[in-house]
Structures are given as structure tokens and as C-alpha cells.
Design an enzyme around this catalytic site. Structure first.
Site, PDB file in Angstrom:
ATOM      1  N   PRO A   1       0.825  -1.220   0.000  1.00  0.00           N
ATOM      2  CA  PRO A   1       0.000   0.000   0.000  1.00  0.00           C
ATOM      3  C   PRO A   1       0.850   1.257   0.000  1.00  0.00           C
ATOM      4  O   PRO A   1       1.852   1.353   0.720  1.00  0.00           O
ATOM      5  CB  PRO A   1      -0.797  -0.127   1.303  1.00  0.00           C
ATOM      6  CG  PRO A   1      -0.897  -1.603   1.515  1.00  0.00           C
ATOM      7  CD  PRO A   1       0.411  -2.167   1.030  1.00  0.00           C
ATOM      8  N   CYS A   2       0.438   2.225  -0.816  1.00  0.00           N
ATOM      9  CA  CYS A   2       1.304   3.375  -1.083  1.00  0.00           C
ATOM     10  C   CYS A   2       0.740   4.693  -0.572  1.00  0.00           C
ATOM     11  O   CYS A   2       1.326   5.747  -0.827  1.00  0.00           O
ATOM     12  CB  CYS A   2       1.550   3.495  -2.589  1.00  0.00           C
ATOM     13  SG  CYS A   2       0.028   3.694  -3.554  1.00  0.00           S
ATOM     14  N   GLN A   3      -0.369   4.702   0.142  1.00  0.00           N
ATOM     15  CA  GLN A   3      -0.994   5.970   0.519  1.00  0.00           C
ATOM     16  C   GLN A   3      -0.054   6.890   1.289  1.00  0.00           C
ATOM     17  O   GLN A   3      -0.104   8.099   1.130  1.00  0.00           O
ATOM     18  CB  GLN A   3      -2.246   5.726   1.366  1.00  0.00           C
ATOM     19  CG  GLN A   3      -3.384   5.103   0.578  1.00  0.00           C
ATOM     20  CD  GLN A   3      -3.387   3.595   0.716  1.00  0.00           C
ATOM     21  OE1 GLN A   3      -2.352   2.977   0.929  1.00  0.00           O
ATOM     22  NE2 GLN A   3      -4.557   3.005   0.616  1.00  0.00           N
TER      23      GLN A   3
ATOM     24  N   ASN B   1       5.348   0.648  -6.910  1.00  0.00           N
ATOM     25  CA  ASN B   1       4.812   1.627  -5.956  1.00  0.00           C
ATOM     26  C   ASN B   1       4.774   3.011  -6.609  1.00  0.00           C
ATOM     27  O   ASN B   1       5.194   3.169  -7.761  1.00  0.00           O
ATOM     28  CB  ASN B   1       5.666   1.664  -4.685  1.00  0.00           C
ATOM     29  CG  ASN B   1       4.835   1.860  -3.427  1.00  0.00           C
ATOM     30  OD1 ASN B   1       4.212   2.900  -3.257  1.00  0.00           O
ATOM     31  ND2 ASN B   1       4.811   0.865  -2.551  1.00  0.00           N
TER      32      ASN B   1
END
Length: 309
Positions: free
Chosen positions: A87-89, A125
Site C-alpha cells: 500500500p502506497c498511501q 509503488n
């Protein structure tokens, strides 16, 4: 879709597991390049429900932050290749770039890979991850485990995707030196960016479209004769009081509309037959979070070409 056909490459050599798989853009791209996807893992049930509708292999709802349990489970597949997009948030340029718990999943991903010990790993990513501490730690984990590392930021519109979307890729390979895969990843990039019109051909019946901006300081009306801006999860109607931005390609009017959810999935280069589930907002979220399929396929083909050369 182009699929690499090489009889000297055994199916077993290309046995692949996708961690943090989302709805399957990375898996589909690698599958189209000839990799044998064995299983997918994610903790996002909606994404895995979509994944299972579109693939025949196993898809596991799994908390990959539990490194020991993850290693034990993934090892059962004995993969030669691990791919994935943690996850890249917390690295996103849309946010404040503050690293939080999700950033630790990048390190967890590297630790799982180091313990399972496949021959090849490919991680995807957002490009802003390059400035993160977590990436540096993850690279150290992989280097200490004997992997040569190659990293690149790639523009999707130069890989057959009609979208200006920059993504970071890290290739970790046993028996290779650092940056060994760099020339292969660079050489196939096109000089020209692919436009929406080139990709859709006669299928697109609009010349100008509205893409809701992050800020009204940015333009919002685009031409199909240029690459799309990055597909975001927000897909709103044109506001009644919208004021034309100086860089907009047209005035608001009958000739301008928003793109449909299906058109946006196609810009992400999912095939027409790919099935998305959920509400409209959920489908838009899934599509926006996905890796463009043809971008994933491009990377997979370049990695495979050097790996077996």
C-alpha cells in the site's frame, strides 16, 4: 495482448505469487508476459473478490504485516518469483508524505521475500517512495539476502498505456549485480507517449473530456489526442459553476463529458472482459489503485528477457 513464447522457459521456473495484489493489474500483466501466477494475497476483501472473479488461481485474504505467518503460507507455493505493490498511501504525492504504519508494509514485503527466497522479486509503488526511509530499509534487507537491485521510475505512457502515470519499480534478482536490469527496462520505452485516441481508435466517441482535478489550480478538460492524466478514484460530473482553466483544451459544453467507469478501466489497460464489482465509487477506487496492465506486462517482459538471456 503479446505473450512471450519461449519453449526453453519452463512453467515451473515462472511460478509466481502476487503479494498486496489488489484487483490484479500486476498479476494480469505478468500472466500476459508468460509468468505462471499461483496465488494472490491481500487484506482488501473487495479487491480480492474482484480478483477471484477474473482469475482461476487462489486468492487469499491475508494480513501480510504478520511476517512469520505470511512466510509460512507463501512458502507452501514454493515460488520462483514474487511480485507485489505494498500500500502506497503514505508515500503518495497527494498526501503529506508522512510515513505511517502502511509504510512498514514495504519493509514487511522485503522481509517476506528475503525469507521465502525466490529467484526474482518485482515491487511496484508510487514514484515518491524513492524519498522514503522505508524503501531504504527494504533495500538493505534485500541486499543482505543476496539480491542485486535495480530500480526505475517509469512513465506508463511510454509502455503502451494511454496515461501519464509514473510508477516506481524495484527488481531484486539473485545472481545479478545492482542495476543489471536497468538497460533492459530502459531500451523498450517509446519516445512518444501513447494518446487516448491511439489506444481506443474508433471506440472513443468524444474528443474532449472532464477529469476532476485535485485542485482548481490545475486544468480539468483534456483532449483524447494526448495521454490521459493519472486515473484517480474521484470521477465527478462537471460542476455547474466550473470556470475554464487557461490550460483546458476546450470550453465546457455539449462536446465535453466525464469518462465512464469502463473507459477509465480501459485507460488502465484492463481488457473489456475484466469484471469489476461493487458500487460505482468502489469500482472507481479499485481501478484507480490498480497497476496499469500493459505497464506491468512491459516490466515483466523486460525482466524475463534478461533473466533467461
Amino acid at each position: 495482448m503479446k505473450i512471450i513464447s519461449n519453449m526453453s522457459v519452463s512453467k515451473q521456473l515462472l511460478n509466481t505469487v502476487d503479494l498486496f495484489s489488489g484487483c490484479g493489474g500486476l498479476s494480469l500483466g505478468f500472466q500476459n508476459a508468460g509468468f505462471n501466477i499461483l496465488a494472490a494475497y491481500d487484506n482488501w476483501r473487495l479487491a480480492l473478490d474482484v480478483y477471484q472473479r477474473n482469475f482461476d488461481h487462489n486468492a487469499h485474504v491475508f494480513d501480510l504485516s504478520d511476517i512469520q505467518a505470511s512466510v509460512e503460507h507463501v512458502k507452501e507455493y514454493n515460488p520462483n518469483v514474487i511480485i507485489g505493490g505494498p500500500p502506497c498511501q503514505d508515500f503518495s504525492i497527494a498526501g503529506k508524505r508522512i510515513e505511517k504504519d502502511r509504510a512498514n508494509l514495504t519493509v514487511a514485503f522485503a522481509e517476506i521475500v528475503a525469507s521465502v527466497s525466490p529467484d526474482i522479486m518485482v515491487m511496484e509503488n508510487v514514484y515518491s517512495i524513492e524519498r522514503s526511509k522505508s524503501l531504504g530499509i527494504a533495500k538493505s534487507v534485500l541486499s543482505d539476502a543476496g539480491y542485486g537491485l535495480t530500480s526505475r521510475v517509469i512513465d506508463a505512457s511510454r509502455t503502451g498505456v494511454p496515461q501519464m502515470r509514473k510508477r516506481f519499480f524495484l527488481v531484486a534478482a539473485k545472481g545479478f549485480k545492482d542495476d543489471d536490469f536497468g538497460a533492459y527496462l530502459d531500451q523498450g520505452l517509446t519516445e512518444r507517449r501513447m494518446t487516448v485516441a491511439e489506444y481506443f481508435g474508433d471506440e472513443i466517441e468524444v474528443e474532449f473530456y472532464y477529469a476532476h482535478p485535485r485542485s482548481y489550480k490545475r486544468r480539468a478538460i483534456f483532449s483524447v489526442h494526448e495521454p490521459s492524466a493519472t486515473i484517480r478514484r474521484v470521477n465527478r460530473p462537471i460542476p455547474a459553476n466550473y470556470v475554464r482553466h487557461p490550460a483546458d483544451k476546450a470550453d465546457v459544453g455539449d462536446c465535453v463529458r466525464v469518462l465512464t467507469t469502463e473507459e477509465r478501466s480501459r485507460i488502465q489497460t484492463f481488457p473489456k472482459e475484466f469484471i469489476f464489482e461493487g458500487s460505482m465509487s468502489q469500482r472507481e477506487h479499485l481501478i484507480a489503485n490498480a497497476v496499469p496492465v500493459k505497464m506491468a506486462q512491459y516490466v515483466a517482459e523486460k525482466v524475463l528477457a534478461h533473466w533467461i538471456s
